[in-house]
Scaffold this motif. Structure first.
Motif, mmCIF file in Angstrom:
data_model
loop_
_atom_site.group_PDB
_atom_site.id
_atom_site.type_symbol
_atom_site.label_atom_id
_atom_site.label_comp_id
_atom_site.label_asym_id
_atom_site.label_seq_id
_atom_site.Cartn_x
_atom_site.Cartn_y
_atom_site.Cartn_z
ATOM 1 N N ILE A 88 0.844 -1.196 0.000
ATOM 2 C CA ILE A 88 0.000 0.000 0.000
ATOM 3 C C ILE A 88 0.880 1.247 0.000
ATOM 4 C CG2 ILE A 88 -1.722 1.304 1.332
ATOM 5 C CD1 ILE A 88 -2.758 -1.378 2.410
ATOM 6 N N MET A 89 0.616 2.160 -0.939
ATOM 7 C CA MET A 89 1.372 3.408 -1.018
ATOM 8 C C MET A 89 0.593 4.528 -0.339
ATOM 9 S SD MET A 89 3.733 2.240 -3.161
ATOM 10 C CE MET A 89 4.517 3.582 -4.081
ATOM 11 N N ASN A 90 -0.702 4.533 -0.527
ATOM 12 C CA ASN A 90 -1.501 5.659 -0.053
ATOM 13 C C ASN A 90 -2.969 5.254 0.012
ATOM 14 O OD1 ASN A 90 -1.920 8.399 0.678
ATOM 15 N ND2 ASN A 90 -2.745 8.775 -1.366
ATOM 16 N N ILE A 91 -3.677 5.843 0.965
ATOM 17 C CA ILE A 91 -5.128 5.644 1.013
ATOM 18 C C ILE A 91 -5.794 7.008 0.982
ATOM 19 C CG2 ILE A 91 -7.075 4.872 2.438
ATOM 20 C CD1 ILE A 91 -5.349 2.624 3.464
ATOM 21 N N ASP A 92 -6.676 7.175 0.015
ATOM 22 C CA ASP A 92 -7.447 8.412 -0.073
ATOM 23 C C ASP A 92 -8.718 8.176 0.730
ATOM 24 O OD1 ASP A 92 -9.146 10.434 -0.720
ATOM 25 O OD2 ASP A 92 -9.047 10.144 -2.890
ATOM 26 N N ASN A 93 -8.801 8.752 1.942
ATOM 27 C CA ASN A 93 -9.938 8.393 2.798
ATOM 28 C C ASN A 93 -11.158 9.314 2.643
ATOM 29 O OD1 ASN A 93 -9.542 10.662 4.413
ATOM 30 N ND2 ASN A 93 -8.201 9.567 5.833
ATOM 31 N N SER A 94 -11.187 10.120 1.573
ATOM 32 C CA SER A 94 -12.288 11.090 1.462
ATOM 33 C C SER A 94 -13.652 10.398 1.333
ATOM 34 C CB SER A 94 -12.046 12.046 0.290
ATOM 35 O OG SER A 94 -11.762 11.315 -0.876
ATOM 36 N N ARG A 95 -13.705 9.341 0.535
ATOM 37 C CA ARG A 95 -14.997 8.664 0.402
ATOM 38 C C ARG A 95 -15.403 8.013 1.728
ATOM 39 N NH1 ARG A 95 -18.074 5.313 -4.266
ATOM 40 N NH2 ARG A 95 -19.982 5.147 -3.053
ATOM 41 N N LEU A 96 -14.415 7.390 2.413
ATOM 42 C CA LEU A 96 -14.713 6.785 3.715
ATOM 43 C C LEU A 96 -15.298 7.830 4.669
ATOM 44 C CD1 LEU A 96 -11.463 4.643 4.204
ATOM 45 C CD2 LEU A 96 -13.732 3.769 3.668
ATOM 46 N N ARG A 97 -14.650 9.002 4.726
ATOM 47 C CA ARG A 97 -15.128 10.078 5.611
ATOM 48 C C ARG A 97 -16.561 10.479 5.265
ATOM 49 N NH1 ARG A 97 -12.292 10.265 10.111
ATOM 50 N NH2 ARG A 97 -10.064 10.522 9.795
ATOM 51 N N ASN A 98 -16.812 10.626 3.963
ATOM 52 C CA ASN A 98 -18.154 11.039 3.531
ATOM 53 C C ASN A 98 -19.214 10.026 3.939
ATOM 54 O OD1 ASN A 98 -17.135 13.309 2.362
ATOM 55 N ND2 ASN A 98 -17.055 12.458 0.288
ATOM 56 N N GLU A 99 -18.901 8.742 3.713
ATOM 57 C CA GLU A 99 -19.890 7.710 4.020
ATOM 58 C C GLU A 99 -20.107 7.610 5.537
ATOM 59 O OE1 GLU A 99 -21.591 6.514 1.664
ATOM 60 O OE2 GLU A 99 -20.360 6.610 -0.150
ATOM 61 N N LEU A 100 -19.035 7.765 6.313
ATOM 62 C CA LEU A 100 -19.172 7.750 7.775
ATOM 63 C C LEU A 100 -20.033 8.916 8.242
ATOM 64 C CD1 LEU A 100 -15.563 6.772 9.011
ATOM 65 C CD2 LEU A 100 -17.638 5.374 9.163
ATOM 66 N N GLU A 101 -19.815 10.069 7.631
ATOM 67 C CA GLU A 101 -20.605 11.252 8.007
ATOM 68 C C GLU A 101 -22.092 11.034 7.749
ATOM 69 O OE1 GLU A 101 -19.118 14.939 6.258
ATOM 70 O OE2 GLU A 101 -17.259 14.601 7.391
ATOM 71 N N GLU A 102 -22.391 10.212 6.737
ATOM 72 C CA GLU A 102 -23.797 9.911 6.453
ATOM 73 C C GLU A 102 -24.341 8.814 7.364
ATOM 74 O OE1 GLU A 102 -24.566 9.267 2.309
ATOM 75 O OE2 GLU A 102 -23.442 11.044 1.714
ATOM 76 N N GLY A 103 -23.545 8.449 8.370
ATOM 77 C CA GLY A 103 -24.029 7.494 9.363
ATOM 78 C C GLY A 103 -23.991 6.049 8.909
ATOM 79 N N LYS A 104 -23.212 5.767 7.866
ATOM 80 C CA LYS A 104 -23.194 4.395 7.352
ATOM 81 C C LYS A 104 -22.090 3.555 7.990
ATOM 82 C CE LYS A 104 -24.844 5.839 2.817
ATOM 83 N NZ LYS A 104 -24.351 6.237 1.501
ATOM 84 N N ILE A 105 -22.381 2.285 8.177
ATOM 85 C CA ILE A 105 -21.342 1.300 8.455
ATOM 86 C C ILE A 105 -20.676 1.003 7.119
ATOM 87 C CG2 ILE A 105 -20.909 -1.102 9.118
ATOM 88 C CD1 ILE A 105 -23.488 -0.841 10.919
ATOM 89 N N ILE A 106 -19.342 1.050 7.085
ATOM 90 C CA ILE A 106 -18.647 0.820 5.815
ATOM 91 C C ILE A 106 -18.015 -0.570 5.808
ATOM 92 C CG2 ILE A 106 -16.885 1.652 4.224
ATOM 93 C CD1 ILE A 106 -17.170 4.381 5.417
ATOM 94 N N VAL A 107 -18.272 -1.298 4.752
ATOM 95 C CA VAL A 107 -17.716 -2.650 4.614
ATOM 96 C C VAL A 107 -16.703 -2.634 3.465
ATOM 97 C CG1 VAL A 107 -18.241 -5.077 4.233
ATOM 98 C CG2 VAL A 107 -19.912 -3.615 5.403
ATOM 99 N N VAL A 108 -15.440 -2.846 3.807
ATOM 100 C CA VAL A 108 -14.362 -2.709 2.824
ATOM 101 C C VAL A 108 -13.790 -4.088 2.474
ATOM 102 C CG1 VAL A 108 -12.067 -1.722 2.398
ATOM 103 C CG2 VAL A 108 -13.766 -0.413 3.684
ATOM 104 N N ALA A 109 -13.506 -4.290 1.201
ATOM 105 C CA ALA A 109 -12.870 -5.528 0.742
ATOM 106 C C ALA A 109 -11.408 -5.523 1.176
ATOM 107 C CB ALA A 109 -12.959 -5.629 -0.781
ATOM 108 N N GLY A 110 -11.032 -6.524 1.961
ATOM 109 C CA GLY A 110 -9.638 -6.622 2.361
ATOM 110 C C GLY A 110 -8.788 -7.159 1.235
ATOM 111 N N PHE A 111 -7.448 -7.119 1.424
ATOM 112 C CA PHE A 111 -6.547 -7.901 0.571
ATOM 113 C C PHE A 111 -6.294 -7.237 -0.777
ATOM 114 C CE2 PHE A 111 -6.230 -11.717 -2.395
ATOM 115 C CZ PHE A 111 -5.016 -12.196 -1.958
ATOM 116 N N GLN A 112 -7.049 -6.169 -1.116
ATOM 117 C CA GLN A 112 -6.956 -5.660 -2.479
ATOM 118 C C GLN A 112 -6.752 -4.158 -2.565
ATOM 119 O OE1 GLN A 112 -11.432 -5.192 -4.007
ATOM 120 N NE2 GLN A 112 -10.915 -7.306 -3.569
ATOM 121 N N GLY A 113 -6.146 -3.743 -3.666
ATOM 122 C CA GLY A 113 -5.952 -2.332 -3.920
ATOM 123 C C GLY A 113 -5.965 -2.069 -5.410
#
Lengths: 405, 405
Positions: A113-138
């Motif tokens: 992993i070189m970098n993670i752009d967490n903007s989408r994660l932040r947005n979805e969290l702000e909307e009160g969502k539980i986020i389910v992320v696929a492990g192992f992949q980039g």
């Protein structure tokens, strides 16, 4: 309100019942008012099934296409877990590695992993969502899907926790935590409440399959506390944290073994300066990880160089290793697959003399022959005959009184 | 050198043997010096298996997560087909809908293609690679995976062919081409060498499952010739092209049926202006496609409005339809699932009077009751009892002498 990253391995989502169980566990934290990001692996046997299909076509897949195939496994899990959470009445969204934008290098099957752009994660969290992320992949810079290799989902979870500055990072699997040794072999094995990154690293590197070393390294760099526990019960697990945060420990914390290594002897190498350097540089060029190395140099003679690598690396690179050994003028290559590495690990070892000697004596008294030895500040490893591995574990566990936690 | 887009359906890649067969067919064209882009669907039962897993969790999945789940199916196919081509010694690369950048709107499960960025396709073709593209899928403006709905892989192939200005677009499946009617029901059914877009559209809309209407519409708009043939043999198929390019035809080209529709009667609707408009507007708002409509308006009375929709649309929207009918003041809704639509199609119909009358007479003489009728310039459809469908097909095929191709 805390931000929690949880990771569930393949056995924890092996079927729909277990996926529903994970959904319940996730929701339980969410209902406490926490933000939850869940990382999941592919369901149980999915990866093996995909590889089974592939093997009907080829044994040497193009690495890019191999990752294209494998990344579908986690994508199925995240969709199903998200549906399960939604069905129970909570807001959730699934994201693949490419959608999160987990940017990696180009090393398919072994990407970093070189970098993670967490903007989408932040947005979805702000909307009160539980986020389910696929492990192992980039995703790499060409928009191609990559996989992180062994233990990749752990690394995904730790990297996300760091990127989001999470309060907790919890790794759930089918084991209750970190044990002093393998409880399937030594019945008196005891669970540890705490372990340092350094000890965990040695344990992980040495074959304790609970947590991948890369994820521990990463957690250590950012001083991120990890919590290792079972997804099938609520029994307390093991906390992995910095050494300074921990009370004084026993000299030996755990004993582990690794049967996935093979011993390779490059025979009759000419005694020229730089030969060993040349050999291991060439191996590194092909991404072959070498573990133990012995060279017993006697000047003006031809000598053997012995080293160990992972079995999988050998299978993939056998011809290459032969070619390289030929290049440096060796007589031939001898391969011994019938070996096991047994190691004692403990942060207290640094300040306690005679630990290694005690290990060698215990093995010797029980007629277990030591083929190779390596040591670090907090571990001593011996390569022995594979048949002796279980016995060695028992002997060492008793010698270092690990049953008396 | 030509640029060829080929599409292979799910039955054509149902197992590894068939995937290898497709690889051979693709390579055959490539070896002639052509550039080849291949679009594939999910392997045989994959989609059903994924839906089976899902149904253990929910019957009403979130559409975004449903697409997240389903898009894995084609991703597995493209990886395996690419490996098969590579194993045979040819350069190939797989691309998902998101990697090609097949941009769609936000209608999950029914997305429409807005734009295709063909720069990556061009680059990979320039490098001499066979490109294997996942059919049925795209990506919306939020980077979320979408699916194109029924026949989506055909649409992908046609859209790619148009975007790349391809010389040929070939749609392969398990059928040899377009027949005058279903050969499984009418043994004298004959294969057509040519058919016009317009006739094909009517046939596709009416249930001939070979080619999705959307893909025909798209091909027609850009005057892209399609070639429909079997992936299991090299027998000549059917060319779909513009009407002006074709010789004068018989008045009726084909006869088709559709058992996937249901008849819905909204009972006792108050006689107010705009009531029908209100009803069908509300249905359209929920993306419910209405096919046949009958309103037998008698002033100053309450009247029934009868229409047909796809069975799947009914299942998804039953409650919504009830709610809407309630809104407009209806007494209740009657649903008849036991219906079939039988249609005659032919471009020559426009200039041949009495075709519809001949159809009604033939059905009537055989005591088949007609419940609803719709007509267009090139087709006449009758809704009849489902039990009569096979018989109706036989009768009409004989009446219009379609066995005498």
């Amino acid at each position: 309100m805390a931000l929690i990253v949880q990771k569930y391995g393949g056995t924890s989502v092996a079927n729909i019942e277990k996926i529903n169980n994970v959904a319940d566990r996730v929701i339980k934290e969410y209902k406490k008012g926490h933000e939850v990001v869940v990382v999941v692996s592919a369901m149980g046997d999915t990866t093996d099934e995909l590889i089974g299909l592939m093997k009907q076509i080829t044994d040497q897949p193009n690495p890019r296409e191999f990752d294209m195939l494998l990344t579908t496994g986690e994508q199925v899990s995240i969709a199903l877990l998200t549906m399960a959470i939604q069905e129970k009445g909570y807001k959730a969204i699934s994201l693949t590695g490419s959608q999160v934008k987990i940017e990696t290098d180009d090393h398919h099957s072994k990407a970093e992993i070189m970098n993670i752009d967490n903007s989408r994660l932040r947005n979805e969290l702000e909307e009160g969502k539980i986020i389910v992320v696929a492990g192992f992949q980039g995703i790499n810079s060409q928009d191609d899907f990559t996989t992180l290799g062994r233990g990749g989902s752990d690394t995904t979870a730790v990297a996300l926790a760091i990127s989001l500055n999470a309060d907790r990072c919890e790794i759930y699997s089918d084991v209750d935590g970190i044990y002093t040794t393998d409880p399937r072999i030594v019945s008196s094995a005891a669970k540890l409440d705490y372990i340092s990154y350094e000890e965990m690293l040695e344990l992980a590197n040495l074959g304790a399959k609970v947590l991948h070393p890369r994820s521990v390294e990463l957690a250590k760099s950012y001083n991120l506390k990890l919590y290792i526990a079972s997804s099938f019960n609520y029994r307390p697990g093991t906390i992995v944290e910095g050494m300074d945060e921990m009370e004084k420990r026993k000299s030996v914390t755990g004993i582990t073994y690794d049967k996935d290594e093979v011993k390779i002897t490059v025979q009759q190498v000419p005694d020229e300066p730089g030969i060993a350097g040349q050999l291991f540089t060439r191996l590194a060029e092909n991404n072959i990880n070498v573990d133990m190395i012995i060279q017993n140099l006697q000047h003006n003679k031809e000598n053997d160089i012995t080293f160990t690598v992972n079995k999988e690396d050998l299978i993939k690179n056998k011809e290459y290793i032969m070619k390289v050994s030929n290049e440096i003028g060796s007589d031939g290559v001898e391969i011994d697959q019938d070996v096991a590495k047994v190691s004692i690990v403990g942060a207290g070892m640094i300040t306690t003399p005679g630990i290694a000697a005690k290990m060698f004596t215990a093995l010797g008294e029980n007629k277990i022959n030591i083929q190779m030895i390596t040591t670090s500040d907090i571990k001593v490893s011996c390569l022995i005959n594979a048949d002796d591995a279980d016995k060695a574990l028992e002997i060492l566990h008793e010698s270092f009184e690990l049953d008396k936690q």
